[in-house]
Design a protein around this motif. Sequence first.
Motif, mmCIF file in Angstrom:
data_model
loop_
_atom_site.group_PDB
_atom_site.id
_atom_site.type_symbol
_atom_site.label_atom_id
_atom_site.label_comp_id
_atom_site.label_asym_id
_atom_site.label_seq_id
_atom_site.Cartn_x
_atom_site.Cartn_y
_atom_site.Cartn_z
ATOM 1 N N ARG A 24 0.828 -1.210 0.000
ATOM 2 C CA ARG A 24 0.000 0.000 0.000
ATOM 3 C C ARG A 24 0.861 1.258 0.000
ATOM 4 N N LEU A 25 2.013 1.209 0.651
ATOM 5 C CA LEU A 25 2.900 2.364 0.708
ATOM 6 C C LEU A 25 3.810 2.475 -0.514
ATOM 7 N N ALA A 26 3.885 1.429 -1.313
ATOM 8 C CA ALA A 26 4.814 1.431 -2.446
ATOM 9 C C ALA A 26 4.460 2.492 -3.480
ATOM 10 N N LYS A 27 3.173 2.653 -3.819
ATOM 11 C CA LYS A 27 2.775 3.640 -4.825
ATOM 12 C C LYS A 27 3.115 5.066 -4.407
ATOM 13 N N PRO A 28 2.701 5.505 -3.217
ATOM 14 C CA PRO A 28 3.040 6.879 -2.833
ATOM 15 C C PRO A 28 4.541 7.117 -2.715
ATOM 16 N N LEU A 29 5.270 6.149 -2.182
ATOM 17 C CA LEU A 29 6.714 6.326 -2.053
ATOM 18 C C LEU A 29 7.389 6.394 -3.409
ATOM 19 N N THR A 30 6.918 5.605 -4.365
ATOM 20 C CA THR A 30 7.468 5.654 -5.709
ATOM 21 C C THR A 30 7.224 7.022 -6.326
ATOM 22 N N ALA A 31 6.032 7.565 -6.139
ATOM 23 C CA ALA A 31 5.721 8.887 -6.682
ATOM 24 C C ALA A 31 6.623 9.953 -6.075
ATOM 25 N N ILE A 32 6.852 9.872 -4.776
ATOM 26 C CA ILE A 32 7.704 10.862 -4.111
ATOM 27 C C ILE A 32 9.138 10.760 -4.615
ATOM 28 N N LEU A 33 9.631 9.552 -4.803
ATOM 29 C CA LEU A 33 11.013 9.380 -5.236
ATOM 30 C C LEU A 33 11.222 9.747 -6.702
ATOM 31 N N LEU A 34 10.213 9.566 -7.532
ATOM 32 C CA LEU A 34 10.363 9.866 -8.955
ATOM 33 C C LEU A 34 10.121 11.329 -9.287
ATOM 34 N N LEU A 35 9.451 12.063 -8.443
ATOM 35 C CA LEU A 35 9.119 13.442 -8.744
ATOM 36 C C LEU A 35 10.350 14.314 -9.003
ATOM 37 N N PRO A 36 11.396 14.281 -8.185
ATOM 38 C CA PRO A 36 12.573 15.107 -8.505
ATOM 39 C C PRO A 36 13.236 14.714 -9.826
ATOM 40 N N ALA A 37 13.241 13.439 -10.144
ATOM 41 C CA ALA A 37 13.836 13.002 -11.407
ATOM 42 C C ALA A 37 13.039 13.521 -12.595
ATOM 43 N N ILE A 38 11.735 13.502 -12.479
ATOM 44 C CA ILE A 38 10.891 14.011 -13.560
ATOM 45 C C ILE A 38 11.058 15.519 -13.692
ATOM 46 N N MET A 39 11.130 16.214 -12.588
ATOM 47 C CA MET A 39 11.257 17.670 -12.632
ATOM 48 C C MET A 39 12.605 18.109 -13.182
ATOM 49 N N ALA A 40 13.641 17.303 -13.029
ATOM 50 C CA ALA A 40 14.961 17.686 -13.507
ATOM 51 C C ALA A 40 15.141 17.466 -15.004
ATOM 52 N N CYS A 41 14.202 16.804 -15.643
ATOM 53 C CA CYS A 41 14.352 16.474 -17.063
ATOM 54 C C CYS A 41 14.214 17.677 -17.978
ATOM 55 N N ALA A 87 0.672 18.515 -7.503
ATOM 56 C CA ALA A 87 0.029 17.306 -8.018
ATOM 57 C C ALA A 87 0.624 16.058 -7.372
ATOM 58 N N GLY A 88 1.937 16.041 -7.197
ATOM 59 C CA GLY A 88 2.583 14.885 -6.568
ATOM 60 C C GLY A 88 2.168 14.713 -5.121
ATOM 61 N N VAL A 89 2.195 15.796 -4.383
ATOM 62 C CA VAL A 89 1.801 15.734 -2.970
ATOM 63 C C VAL A 89 0.321 15.386 -2.850
ATOM 64 N N ALA A 139 -5.298 16.101 -8.948
ATOM 65 C CA ALA A 139 -5.960 17.233 -9.598
ATOM 66 C C ALA A 139 -6.086 18.419 -8.645
ATOM 67 N N ILE A 140 -6.546 18.161 -7.444
ATOM 68 C CA ILE A 140 -6.716 19.243 -6.472
ATOM 69 C C ILE A 140 -5.363 19.841 -6.087
ATOM 70 N N GLY A 141 -4.371 18.986 -5.869
ATOM 71 C CA GLY A 141 -3.032 19.473 -5.533
ATOM 72 C C GLY A 141 -2.414 20.285 -6.657
ATOM 73 N N GLY A 142 -2.641 19.868 -7.896
ATOM 74 C CA GLY A 142 -2.123 20.613 -9.037
ATOM 75 C C GLY A 142 -2.742 21.995 -9.147
ATOM 76 N N VAL A 143 -4.044 22.081 -8.899
ATOM 77 C CA VAL A 143 -4.729 23.377 -8.951
ATOM 78 C C VAL A 143 -4.212 24.297 -7.841
ATOM 79 N N ILE A 144 -4.055 23.741 -6.651
ATOM 80 C CA ILE A 144 -3.541 24.548 -5.534
ATOM 81 C C ILE A 144 -2.105 24.971 -5.805
#
Length: 76
Positions: free
Chosen positions: A6-23, A37-39, A60-65
């Motif tokens: 259950r924790l694998a999906k959120p942790l994967t998103a958190i770990l991949l976000l900096p890599a995606i943003m650096a591209c 959006a990630g948070v 969606a809500i996080g992205g708008v905020i």
Amino acid sequence: MQNIARLAKPLTAILLLPAIMACAPMSHRQQNTAVGAGVGAVAGSILTGGSTLGTLGGAAIGGVIGNGTDGRSRRR
């Protein structure tokens, strides 16, 4: 074992976000939107027990905020 899965999906998103943003170079607003959006996705996933709809809704809500914030505190 279910808790780890259950924790694998959120942790994967958190770990991949900096890599995606650096591209690619992004504006400050785009960075805020991506982080929001990630948070939001992680929060939605946790709050709904891993529901896909909750994850997408949170993103969606996080992205708008995130898009609406400028990252600066207002001084008066």
